[in-house]
Write a protein that holds these residues in place. Structure first.
Motif, mmCIF file in Angstrom:
data_model
loop_
_atom_site.group_PDB
_atom_site.id
_atom_site.type_symbol
_atom_site.label_atom_id
_atom_site.label_comp_id
_atom_site.label_asym_id
_atom_site.label_seq_id
_atom_site.Cartn_x
_atom_site.Cartn_y
_atom_site.Cartn_z
ATOM 1 N N ALA A 1 0.836 -1.210 0.000
ATOM 2 C CA ALA A 1 0.000 0.000 0.000
ATOM 3 C C ALA A 1 0.867 1.254 0.000
ATOM 4 O O ALA A 1 0.546 2.243 -0.683
ATOM 5 C CB ALA A 1 -0.930 -0.014 1.207
ATOM 6 N N TRP A 2 1.956 1.230 0.738
ATOM 7 C CA TRP A 2 2.833 2.404 0.795
ATOM 8 C C TRP A 2 3.526 2.655 -0.544
ATOM 9 O O TRP A 2 3.603 3.794 -0.994
ATOM 10 C CB TRP A 2 3.859 2.225 1.904
ATOM 11 C CG TRP A 2 3.272 2.306 3.287
ATOM 12 C CD1 TRP A 2 2.165 3.016 3.669
ATOM 13 C CD2 TRP A 2 3.747 1.655 4.459
ATOM 14 N NE1 TRP A 2 1.921 2.845 5.010
ATOM 15 C CE2 TRP A 2 2.882 2.019 5.531
ATOM 16 C CE3 TRP A 2 4.817 0.806 4.736
ATOM 17 C CZ2 TRP A 2 3.058 1.564 6.831
ATOM 18 C CZ3 TRP A 2 5.008 0.345 6.034
ATOM 19 C CH2 TRP A 2 4.139 0.727 7.065
ATOM 20 N N THR A 3 4.048 1.601 -1.164
ATOM 21 C CA THR A 3 4.718 1.826 -2.457
ATOM 22 C C THR A 3 3.716 2.246 -3.521
ATOM 23 O O THR A 3 4.045 3.044 -4.402
ATOM 24 C CB THR A 3 5.504 0.584 -2.905
ATOM 25 O OG1 THR A 3 4.619 -0.537 -3.040
ATOM 26 C CG2 THR A 3 6.617 0.242 -1.919
ATOM 27 N N ASP A 4 2.477 1.755 -3.445
ATOM 28 C CA ASP A 4 1.427 2.219 -4.353
ATOM 29 C C ASP A 4 1.234 3.728 -4.252
ATOM 30 O O ASP A 4 0.926 4.396 -5.241
ATOM 31 C CB ASP A 4 0.092 1.541 -4.028
ATOM 32 C CG ASP A 4 -0.030 0.157 -4.628
ATOM 33 O OD1 ASP A 4 0.875 -0.253 -5.379
ATOM 34 O OD2 ASP A 4 -1.037 -0.517 -4.333
ATOM 35 N N ALA A 5 1.399 4.242 -3.039
ATOM 36 C CA ALA A 5 1.197 5.674 -2.798
ATOM 37 C C ALA A 5 2.426 6.501 -3.162
ATOM 38 O O ALA A 5 2.449 7.714 -2.920
ATOM 39 C CB ALA A 5 0.827 5.900 -1.331
ATOM 40 N N GLY A 6 3.443 5.857 -3.730
ATOM 41 C CA GLY A 6 4.629 6.579 -4.167
ATOM 42 C C GLY A 6 5.707 6.714 -3.124
ATOM 43 O O GLY A 6 6.688 7.439 -3.333
ATOM 44 N N ARG A 7 5.573 6.013 -2.008
ATOM 45 C CA ARG A 7 6.602 6.078 -0.968
ATOM 46 C C ARG A 7 7.725 5.081 -1.270
ATOM 47 O O ARG A 7 7.509 4.068 -1.911
ATOM 48 C CB ARG A 7 5.989 5.810 0.407
ATOM 49 C CG ARG A 7 4.960 6.861 0.792
ATOM 50 C CD ARG A 7 4.504 6.700 2.229
ATOM 51 N NE ARG A 7 3.598 7.774 2.594
ATOM 52 C CZ ARG A 7 2.277 7.704 2.518
ATOM 53 N NH1 ARG A 7 1.713 6.583 2.101
ATOM 54 N NH2 ARG A 7 1.520 8.734 2.841
ATOM 55 N N GLU A 8 8.915 5.412 -0.785
ATOM 56 C CA GLU A 8 10.095 4.577 -1.026
ATOM 57 C C GLU A 8 10.321 3.671 0.184
ATOM 58 O O GLU A 8 10.368 4.159 1.319
ATOM 59 C CB GLU A 8 11.330 5.446 -1.232
ATOM 60 C CG GLU A 8 11.210 6.459 -2.352
ATOM 61 C CD GLU A 8 12.315 7.492 -2.293
ATOM 62 O OE1 GLU A 8 13.402 7.165 -1.763
ATOM 63 O OE2 GLU A 8 12.077 8.620 -2.757
ATOM 64 N N VAL A 9 10.477 2.385 -0.064
ATOM 65 C CA VAL A 9 10.763 1.424 1.002
ATOM 66 C C VAL A 9 11.979 0.600 0.586
ATOM 67 O O VAL A 9 12.032 0.092 -0.537
ATOM 68 C CB VAL A 9 9.570 0.496 1.281
ATOM 69 C CG1 VAL A 9 9.884 -0.447 2.446
ATOM 70 C CG2 VAL A 9 8.299 1.305 1.582
ATOM 71 N N THR A 10 12.937 0.483 1.485
ATOM 72 C CA THR A 10 14.139 -0.321 1.266
ATOM 73 C C THR A 10 14.193 -1.406 2.333
ATOM 74 O O THR A 10 13.815 -1.169 3.485
ATOM 75 C CB THR A 10 15.395 0.558 1.355
ATOM 76 O OG1 THR A 10 15.335 1.559 0.339
ATOM 77 C CG2 THR A 10 16.667 -0.259 1.188
ATOM 78 N N TYR A 11 14.673 -2.593 1.949
ATOM 79 C CA TYR A 11 14.815 -3.703 2.896
ATOM 80 C C TYR A 11 16.290 -3.878 3.256
ATOM 81 O O TYR A 11 17.159 -3.857 2.374
ATOM 82 C CB TYR A 11 14.339 -5.020 2.283
ATOM 83 C CG TYR A 11 12.851 -5.186 2.105
ATOM 84 C CD1 TYR A 11 11.932 -4.213 2.492
ATOM 85 C CD2 TYR A 11 12.350 -6.361 1.540
ATOM 86 C CE1 TYR A 11 10.584 -4.396 2.319
ATOM 87 C CE2 TYR A 11 10.996 -6.564 1.364
ATOM 88 C CZ TYR A 11 10.112 -5.580 1.754
ATOM 89 O OH TYR A 11 8.762 -5.776 1.574
ATOM 90 N N VAL A 12 16.553 -4.108 4.535
ATOM 91 C CA VAL A 12 17.875 -4.510 5.014
ATOM 92 C C VAL A 12 17.694 -5.759 5.867
ATOM 93 O O VAL A 12 16.910 -5.750 6.821
ATOM 94 C CB VAL A 12 18.541 -3.385 5.834
ATOM 95 C CG1 VAL A 12 19.803 -3.900 6.534
ATOM 96 C CG2 VAL A 12 18.881 -2.212 4.945
ATOM 97 N N LEU A 13 18.407 -6.821 5.512
ATOM 98 C CA LEU A 13 18.321 -8.084 6.245
ATOM 99 C C LEU A 13 19.665 -8.388 6.885
ATOM 100 O O LEU A 13 20.713 -8.298 6.233
ATOM 101 C CB LEU A 13 17.913 -9.232 5.314
ATOM 102 C CG LEU A 13 16.435 -9.257 4.934
ATOM 103 C CD1 LEU A 13 16.133 -8.271 3.817
ATOM 104 C CD2 LEU A 13 15.997 -10.648 4.525
#
Length: 247
Positions: free
Chosen positions: A39-51
């Motif tokens: 939902a957040w990326t649909d709204a144009g927000r940037e999300v990065t994963y760190v594992l």
């Protein structure tokens, strides 16, 4: 005020642009959190994963040298389903991640690189609530992430990061903990739920050793059941819950 009113979850803040999700293993985010990320990326927000790890010790029938690269590929494919293109691995050893300054420094460095306003992690407490025991890796990474949100903004903690070109970032406004037994906020899962199912299904190798059920039946039942139960405290809408710490 009634108990039902007191128990209702608040909507997550939406006045932010960048988020960083920090967890221990491949699939940690997909078990209940990725519908919110979609939902957040649909709204144009940037999300990065760190594992912290590649999950190389997670499958008994696969030695770590084969398992790690496989689970990394599955994680990258899984992230792409919900609109996340950047996935980093810190190369800590699966199963024996240690809470301490080395882990805090690695996570603080990631926060300085990506400069998020929202940081997401997984339950850092000893249990999932009651007597369901949490794993040491989850506890270590969750706790270190909460601490690193502050470390990232202090130039006198890990000064070597400045020498590496990573200037302090004191812009983290919240840390959201998924999988908490005491959530405070939630996100409507409806727009992202189908992609969350497909995202978790990308971890097919792990799922096939975890359950004898058909993978899609297992994944859909798990995620929709969780979202429906959470939604009972969020106006009846399927939801993803977080415990939100403000900074």
């Amino acid at each position: 005020m009634t108990e039902a009113t007191k128990d209702q979850l608040k909507p997550m803040p939406d006045d932010w642009q960048r988020a960083l999700a920090v967890v221990a293993h491949p699939d940690d985010l997909e078990y209940g959190c990725s519908a919110a990320i979609a939902a957040w990326t649909d709204a144009g927000r940037e999300v990065t994963y760190v594992l912290a790890t590649r999950g190389e010790a997670g499958i008994d029938t696969l030695e770590p040298s084969r398992c790690g690269p496989l689970r990394e590929r599955e994680q990258r494919a899984s992230a792409a389903v919900v609109g996340v293109s950047e996935v980093e691995f810190l190369d800590h050893e699966d199963g024996v991640v240690e809470y301490g300054t080395a882990l805090r420094r690695d996570i603080a460095a990631a926060i300085r690189r990506h400069r998020p306003e929202l940081v997401i992690t997984l339950n850092h407490r000893d249990t999932w609530g009651g007597v369901a025991w949490n794993t040491p890796d989850h506890v270590a990474v969750g706790r270190a992430t909460l601490d690193a949100a502050g470390d990232a903004g202090n130039r006198w903690i890990f000064p070597e990061l400045v020498e590496q070109g990573l200037e302090p970032w004191n812009g983290v406004r919240w840390v959201a903990v998924a999988g908490s037994a005491t959530p405070t906020h939630a996100v409507d899962a409806t727009p992202g739920l189908e992609r969350a199912v497909r995202s978790l299904l990308e971890h097919r190798t792990y799922i096939e050793v975890l359950t004898d059920q058909d993978p899609e039946t297992y994944v859909r039942g798990f995620l929709t059941g969780y979202a429906r139960t959470t939604g009972e405290r969020f106006g009846g809408k399927p939801a993803v819950a977080f415990e939100l710490f403000s900074r």
